[in-house]
Design an enzyme around this catalytic site. Sequence first.
Site, PDB file in Angstrom:
ATOM      1  N   ASP A 657       0.864  -1.176   0.000  1.00  0.00           N
ATOM      2  CA  ASP A 657       0.000   0.000   0.000  1.00  0.00           C
ATOM      3  C   ASP A 657       0.907   1.235   0.000  1.00  0.00           C
ATOM      4  OD1 ASP A 657      -3.024   0.876   0.809  1.00  0.00           O
ATOM      5  OD2 ASP A 657      -1.530   2.235   1.628  1.00  0.00           O
ATOM      6  N   ASN A 665      -2.648  12.881  -3.581  1.00  0.00           N
ATOM      7  CA  ASN A 665      -3.825  13.333  -4.340  1.00  0.00           C
ATOM      8  C   ASN A 665      -4.277  14.720  -3.904  1.00  0.00           C
ATOM      9  OD1 ASN A 665      -4.157  11.166  -6.097  1.00  0.00           O
ATOM     10  ND2 ASN A 665      -5.336   9.983  -4.609  1.00  0.00           N
ATOM     11  N   HIS A 670      -5.290  14.411  -8.655  1.00  0.00           N
ATOM     12  CA  HIS A 670      -5.461  13.011  -8.983  1.00  0.00           C
ATOM     13  C   HIS A 670      -4.669  12.596 -10.219  1.00  0.00           C
ATOM     14  CE1 HIS A 670      -8.522  11.948  -6.044  1.00  0.00           C
ATOM     15  NE2 HIS A 670      -9.007  13.180  -6.203  1.00  0.00           N
ATOM     16  N   ASP A 674      -2.436   9.326 -10.275  1.00  0.00           N
ATOM     17  CA  ASP A 674      -2.490   8.252 -11.266  1.00  0.00           C
ATOM     18  C   ASP A 674      -1.107   7.926 -11.793  1.00  0.00           C
ATOM     19  OD1 ASP A 674      -5.671   9.267 -12.780  1.00  0.00           O
ATOM     20  OD2 ASP A 674      -5.197   8.192 -10.923  1.00  0.00           O
ATOM     21  N   GLU A 700      -4.980   2.379  -3.896  1.00  0.00           N
ATOM     22  CA  GLU A 700      -3.525   2.313  -3.915  1.00  0.00           C
ATOM     23  C   GLU A 700      -3.010   0.975  -3.397  1.00  0.00           C
ATOM     24  OE1 GLU A 700      -4.635   4.288   0.039  1.00  0.00           O
ATOM     25  OE2 GLU A 700      -5.407   4.098  -1.985  1.00  0.00           O
TER      26      GLU A 700
END
Length: 781
Positions: A657, A665, A670, A674, A700
Amino acid sequence: MSFKLLLKSYRHILKITIIGLIVMLIGLAFLQWHLNKTVAHLSAQTSALYQHAFQVNVAAREARFSIIKIQAENLSATLVPKSSDHTAYQKELNQHEALLDKNLSVIEANFLSDMSKVREVRELVRLWHKTHAEFLKLIINERNDEATHVLETKLAPVYEALEQRINYIVNFSEKKAEGIVKQAQVNAESMRSQFLLAVLVFAFFMLTVGTITALRVLKLLHQRDASLNQANYDLRIAATVFESQQGMFITDINSTILRVNNAFTRITGYSAEEALGQTPRLLKSKEHDKTFYTAMWKNINETGGWEGEIWNRHKSGKVYPEQLTITVVKDAAGNATNYVATLTDITERKQTELLIINKEKQLNLVLEGSNLGYWDWDIPSGKVERNHIWAEILGYTHEEIGQTTNQWADFLHPDDVQIARKSISDVLEGRSPAHELVYRMRTKSGDYKWILDRAKVVQRDAEGKAVRMTGSYTDYTERKEIEKRLYENEERLRLAIISANQSWFDLNIATGDILVSPEYAQMLGYDPATFQSNLQQWFENVHPEDINAVREAMQECLRDGGPKSLDYRRKNSAGGWVWFNTIGSVTEWNENHQPLRMIGIQTNITNRKELEFELTRQAHLDYLTGLSNRRHFIEQGETELSRAIRYKRHLSVLMLDIDFFKNVNDTYGHQVGDTVLQVLSKVCQDTLRQVDLIGRIGGEEFAVVLPETPSKEALEVAERLRKAVAKIEVTMPVGLPIHFTVSMGVTTLHDENVNIDMLLHQADTALYEAKKTGRNKVCVT
């Protein structure tokens, strides 16, 4: 017999009876002496009862104190700082919980009233334990606000209910102790006065009743002498019957076995020495419930006997069916004295019945599953039995058809009557082994259906004359119409294939030669002028993965006539593979209904198949990272896990994670988030092996399955991956590059009774530990 003669005959018994009455009067005097001893014993019992109430009162007060302390400790736990050590708090709680449980056990053992209140306390304590576990988990995880909410909304009502019921027990036990002492005093005084009066009444009563009883006994003894003589005669006759081929045993009125015969030993396996003194429960198989035995004994008591089938247990442990008859033996007064049971092992009969039932079920299933009409003709009587499918094929109900042989001829098409009668006559007279014919029969609506009728003679008498014939009906109308349509549309189909730029084939089933259109050769890259094909060469060029499906489809088409459609791959002139969709049907049959010719069309569907494969691939991938999505990853993981378990190989699972991904973010947007996810997926693919399975299973979170990898190596792989991620820089359009880290959890297959979800859960638990203890690290579970 006169009364004087009765007295003379039984004067000794009468004398003993009178002496017995005198002894009873002396005994009453002795009871007076025993009274004081009884009162003293009652006092001792009262003291014991008082001690019970006293112990309950003390235990209830201590329990109430424990509840108050536990409530206070829980409230205190929610107020301490998050960093505090809860060890002392848990130790204190454990002591109070143990004391509470101890006192509740004392209350349960000594409470003298309705135990429902005590059971309510136990239920509340169990509810408290369940809720308290949730509370402790929140406290230990430093979620004090949630713990306070649980304390106020769930635990507080339980504490209040517990205190109410404990208070009830305290108050009741105090009043009970006082009441016991007062009642004991009243009982002692009342007992002395009542006992003196009872002595006088009892003495008079016993003297009167004893005399009457003695005279009655004398009369009954005389009657018994007469009945014993008859019984001895009956027993001599019964002794001969007792040693029969049927198992028999005799019990007394309490169901104790007194005697068994040799057949009983043979059937049950128990010798006489093993059975005598036992009860019939020795044979109980536990196959019947209490209701069965209750009904059995009700019938025995009301009618004097019972007969039926029962399952008993042999000495070896084998359970077997038995025909059992129980008869009640009564004396002259009509009172039951013995039970006589007769038993017969009916195992063979039951097996035969079961075999017949199974055969009938199998026949019905075959007929129902095949949608076959069935008829059975008893030729001497002329009776015909038919099943409901026979009637439904013609649109009738089973009741409307009836059971007469004339109906069959009435339903035949006039053009088919002669040939149908001749076919059956040939079989009856032995000229033909079986009747098999397709003909027309009139339906209820007046139309005609084509019927395939198959039948044989199944029984002949000593002279060889047919006495029984059975057969089946199949609705053949649809197949006839298909054959007709195929025949009529043959030329149209040829023209349609040519105009659609497809290809056709014409197979001679007997020789295996195949005639194909020029388009077929062109699709495979061959010159149509020189291309030749036969069935063997065609099979040799089918893709190995498709050959079994092709053979099965062709056999089904030859059997049923078709049309049959199938997708398969065939090798072209360059050695590659071309996808074809082939539809074929049998168009010609010989007089024995054997296929002679198959015609079909073939379409090149390679482009369509490639598009389907691409769509399938995209459905399995995560749109952002290009890794397997959650569903596809789980499917691949289950496959790899099954292989590891089957071959006893190592397998490990990683869960990773991105640390503080939300901050990325929130800070950069975002789109940058990404990019980070895409960079992480690239690092995983570059660092891990090609055989390792990588998937994005949400947000994630990423997961990895490491085949052939034990725990130690999995930890090394995880550390190598963690370090590789920590070195990566994500370039920004403006500003400094972004660095990020990951936390990982590792687990390894140790138990064969797991699935991939369980391994992911274990790895996720380790991941949670890594995030909880500092992040950017690997934890193993």
